[in-house]
Motif scaffolding. Structure first.
Motif, mmCIF file in Angstrom:
data_model
loop_
_atom_site.group_PDB
_atom_site.id
_atom_site.type_symbol
_atom_site.label_atom_id
_atom_site.label_comp_id
_atom_site.label_asym_id
_atom_site.label_seq_id
_atom_site.Cartn_x
_atom_site.Cartn_y
_atom_site.Cartn_z
ATOM 1 N N LEU A 128 -24.593 4.987 -39.319
ATOM 2 C CA LEU A 128 -25.238 5.894 -40.272
ATOM 3 C C LEU A 128 -24.251 6.910 -40.836
ATOM 4 O O LEU A 128 -24.286 7.228 -42.026
ATOM 5 N N VAL A 129 -23.382 7.428 -39.993
ATOM 6 C CA VAL A 129 -22.359 8.350 -40.479
ATOM 7 C C VAL A 129 -21.459 7.646 -41.493
ATOM 8 O O VAL A 129 -21.072 8.224 -42.519
ATOM 9 N N GLY A 130 -21.155 6.380 -41.241
ATOM 10 C CA GLY A 130 -20.367 5.612 -42.184
ATOM 11 C C GLY A 130 -21.054 5.448 -43.527
ATOM 12 O O GLY A 130 -20.396 5.287 -44.558
ATOM 13 N N GLY A 131 -22.390 5.522 -43.505
ATOM 14 C CA GLY A 131 -23.159 5.431 -44.740
ATOM 15 C C GLY A 131 -23.422 6.775 -45.390
ATOM 16 O O GLY A 131 -24.152 6.847 -46.384
ATOM 17 N N GLY A 132 -22.880 7.845 -44.824
ATOM 18 C CA GLY A 132 -22.975 9.156 -45.455
ATOM 19 C C GLY A 132 -24.035 10.088 -44.903
ATOM 20 O O GLY A 132 -24.235 11.184 -45.446
ATOM 21 N N LEU A 133 -24.733 9.706 -43.814
ATOM 22 C CA LEU A 133 -25.755 10.582 -43.224
ATOM 23 C C LEU A 133 -25.168 11.321 -42.029
ATOM 24 O O LEU A 133 -24.768 10.689 -41.051
ATOM 25 N N PRO A 134 -25.122 12.642 -42.048
ATOM 26 C CA PRO A 134 -24.687 13.367 -40.847
ATOM 27 C C PRO A 134 -25.663 13.145 -39.694
ATOM 28 O O PRO A 134 -26.878 13.301 -39.857
ATOM 29 N N VAL A 135 -25.139 12.762 -38.545
ATOM 30 C CA VAL A 135 -25.964 12.481 -37.364
ATOM 31 C C VAL A 135 -25.331 13.143 -36.147
ATOM 32 O O VAL A 135 -24.116 13.071 -35.948
ATOM 33 N N VAL A 136 -26.168 13.772 -35.329
ATOM 34 C CA VAL A 136 -25.729 14.262 -34.031
ATOM 35 C C VAL A 136 -26.722 13.751 -32.997
ATOM 36 O O VAL A 136 -27.928 13.729 -33.247
ATOM 37 N N HIS A 137 -26.218 13.287 -31.848
ATOM 38 C CA HIS A 137 -27.117 12.784 -30.799
ATOM 39 C C HIS A 137 -26.831 13.513 -29.494
ATOM 40 O O HIS A 137 -25.674 13.695 -29.095
ATOM 41 N N LEU A 138 -27.913 13.971 -28.854
ATOM 42 C CA LEU A 138 -27.820 14.821 -27.669
ATOM 43 C C LEU A 138 -28.600 14.219 -26.512
ATOM 44 O O LEU A 138 -29.678 13.647 -26.701
ATOM 45 N N ASP A 139 -28.046 14.380 -25.315
ATOM 46 C CA ASP A 139 -28.659 13.857 -24.086
ATOM 47 C C ASP A 139 -28.907 14.999 -23.106
ATOM 48 O O ASP A 139 -28.231 15.097 -22.073
ATOM 49 N N TYR A 140 -29.840 15.876 -23.448
ATOM 50 C CA TYR A 140 -30.188 17.012 -22.583
ATOM 51 C C TYR A 140 -28.919 17.735 -22.083
ATOM 52 O O TYR A 140 -28.632 17.763 -20.878
ATOM 53 N N PRO A 141 -28.166 18.333 -22.980
ATOM 54 C CA PRO A 141 -26.914 18.982 -22.572
ATOM 55 C C PRO A 141 -27.138 20.086 -21.549
ATOM 56 O O PRO A 141 -28.135 20.788 -21.580
ATOM 57 N N HIS A 142 -26.207 20.192 -20.623
ATOM 58 C CA HIS A 142 -26.219 21.174 -19.522
ATOM 59 C C HIS A 142 -27.273 20.858 -18.460
ATOM 60 O O HIS A 142 -27.529 21.704 -17.588
ATOM 61 N N LEU A 143 -27.887 19.652 -18.495
ATOM 62 C CA LEU A 143 -28.969 19.373 -17.550
ATOM 63 C C LEU A 143 -28.483 19.445 -16.100
ATOM 64 O O LEU A 143 -29.164 20.002 -15.235
ATOM 65 N N GLU A 144 -27.321 18.869 -15.828
ATOM 66 C CA GLU A 144 -26.849 18.868 -14.443
ATOM 67 C C GLU A 144 -26.631 20.302 -13.946
ATOM 68 O O GLU A 144 -26.998 20.640 -12.809
ATOM 69 N N LYS A 145 -26.041 21.142 -14.773
ATOM 70 C CA LYS A 145 -25.825 22.545 -14.404
ATOM 71 C C LYS A 145 -27.159 23.264 -14.203
ATOM 72 O O LYS A 145 -27.352 23.994 -13.219
ATOM 73 N N ALA A 147 -30.121 21.953 -13.520
ATOM 74 C CA ALA A 147 -30.823 21.434 -12.353
ATOM 75 C C ALA A 147 -30.268 22.051 -11.071
ATOM 76 O O ALA A 147 -31.022 22.387 -10.153
ATOM 77 N N GLY A 148 -28.952 22.217 -11.022
ATOM 78 C CA GLY A 148 -28.344 22.819 -9.843
ATOM 79 C C GLY A 148 -28.751 24.264 -9.640
ATOM 80 O O GLY A 148 -28.837 24.748 -8.502
ATOM 81 N N GLU A 149 -29.008 24.970 -10.725
ATOM 82 C CA GLU A 149 -29.381 26.378 -10.647
ATOM 83 C C GLU A 149 -30.879 26.583 -10.406
ATOM 84 O O GLU A 149 -31.280 27.568 -9.769
ATOM 85 N N ILE A 150 -31.713 25.665 -10.927
ATOM 86 C CA ILE A 150 -33.158 25.877 -10.960
ATOM 87 C C ILE A 150 -33.898 25.111 -9.865
ATOM 88 O O ILE A 150 -34.867 25.621 -9.287
ATOM 89 N N CYS A 151 -33.451 23.909 -9.571
ATOM 90 C CA CYS A 151 -34.211 23.038 -8.668
ATOM 91 C C CYS A 151 -33.806 23.232 -7.214
ATOM 92 O O CYS A 151 -32.690 23.666 -6.911
ATOM 93 N N ASP A 152 -34.722 22.910 -6.318
ATOM 94 C CA ASP A 152 -34.496 23.081 -4.890
ATOM 95 C C ASP A 152 -34.071 21.800 -4.186
ATOM 96 O O ASP A 152 -33.430 21.847 -3.146
ATOM 97 N N SER A 153 -34.433 20.644 -4.736
ATOM 98 C CA SER A 153 -34.105 19.378 -4.089
ATOM 99 C C SER A 153 -32.732 18.891 -4.528
ATOM 100 O O SER A 153 -32.223 19.266 -5.591
ATOM 101 N N GLU A 154 -32.144 18.038 -3.719
ATOM 102 C CA GLU A 154 -30.872 17.412 -4.056
ATOM 103 C C GLU A 154 -31.129 16.188 -4.936
ATOM 104 O O GLU A 154 -32.081 15.443 -4.711
ATOM 105 N N PRO A 155 -30.297 15.959 -5.946
ATOM 106 C CA PRO A 155 -30.458 14.743 -6.742
ATOM 107 C C PRO A 155 -30.109 13.519 -5.911
ATOM 108 O O PRO A 155 -29.338 13.601 -4.942
ATOM 109 N N ALA A 156 -30.658 12.377 -6.302
ATOM 110 C CA ALA A 156 -30.367 11.140 -5.577
ATOM 111 C C ALA A 156 -28.930 10.698 -5.789
ATOM 112 O O ALA A 156 -28.346 10.007 -4.948
#
Length: 246
Positions: A128-145, A147-156
């Motif tokens: 799409l960018v090659g066709g002239g449409l600006p695109v940004v894609h995000l995957d829940y940025p800062h989630l790991e940080k 989760a470490g600050e907010i959650c009580d359980s350990e990730p798997a």
């Protein structure tokens, strides 16, 4: 158009007005896959759409109807999972992106709620960018940080969040009526040594579909996680907009 520029409440003149003022389009990409016994199959879509709506509201953008299916091949051994091939998902994203460009939106923001979608989204964005449409894609940025600050359980596993405290908390904040905490139970599977470097079905080493412990989840934790994700997403989007002057 109401509800923070949501397509679900829009008529075509609303969309024409939004595109005419240079609004951004926001697209949530989720999945239809198992999330243990306590969360619905639509969890990834619900979460991505909830985050997308908050981002769109902050930007006065327009939320597109979500893509409710994704590349969930590794969960197909669980009943209820419906998966798209990577090529199909990439093609759908390209078609939607071309429509966004044709309508006249100034750019496309993709909010991904499912790990398996990352590669198809990246490839579609490149086209799409090659066709002239600006695109940004995000995957829940800062989630790991966060989760470490907010959650009580350990990730798997490092950065691995599936039907656990993180996703359960976010669902309690966004769609509590769909969560049955009486069925929430922990599971910490032993990951095979070649996990991540070869294709494998998750059910081969997890019985319930849960990775971690969902029981400490609360709506308040979910709100904090979402707020942090949205804040960092808006920061990154601001950098992207500045780069493209949109």
């Amino acid at each position: 158009m109401s509800q923070a520029g949501d397509f679900a409440y829009a008529a075509w003149p609303d969309i024409a007005e939004a595109a005419g003022r240079g609004a951004l389009a926001v697209l949530a990409v989720g999945a239809c896959e198992q999330h243990g016994a306590h969360l619905p199959l639509t969890t990834d879509t619900d979460l991505a759409l909830g985050v997308s709506r908050r981002i769109a509201a902050a930007l006065e953008g327009v939320v597109l109807p979500p893509i409710a299916y994704g590349d969930a091949w590794n969960n197909e051994a669980f009943a209820g999972t419906l998966s798209l091939s990577p090529d199909t998902l990439r093609a759908v994203l390209c078609d939607i992106g071309r429509g966004v460009q044709r309508i006249g939106f100034s750019g496309l923001i993709v909010i991904n709620g499912h790990f398996g979608n990352r590669e198809p989204i990246a490839l579609a964005a490149r086209a799409l960018v090659g066709g002239g449409l600006p695109v940004v894609h995000l995957d829940y940025p800062h989630l790991e940080k966060l989760a470490g600050e907010i959650c009580d359980s350990e990730p798997a596993g490092p950065g691995f969040y599936h039907a656990d405290e993180v996703e359960t908390a976010m669902m309690l904040a966004l769609r509590p009526e769909a969560v049955d905490m009486s069925l929430a139970a922990p599971e910490y599977p032993d990951f095979p040594p070649t996990f991540g470097i070869e294709p494998m079905q998750l059910r081969d080493f997890v019985a319930t579909g849960v990775f971690g412990d969902p029981r400490p989840a609360t709506a308040a934790k979910g709100e904090a996680l979402i707020a942090g994700i949205v804040a960092e997403s808006l920061r990154l989007i601001g950098l992207w907009r500045a780069r493209h002057a949109i």
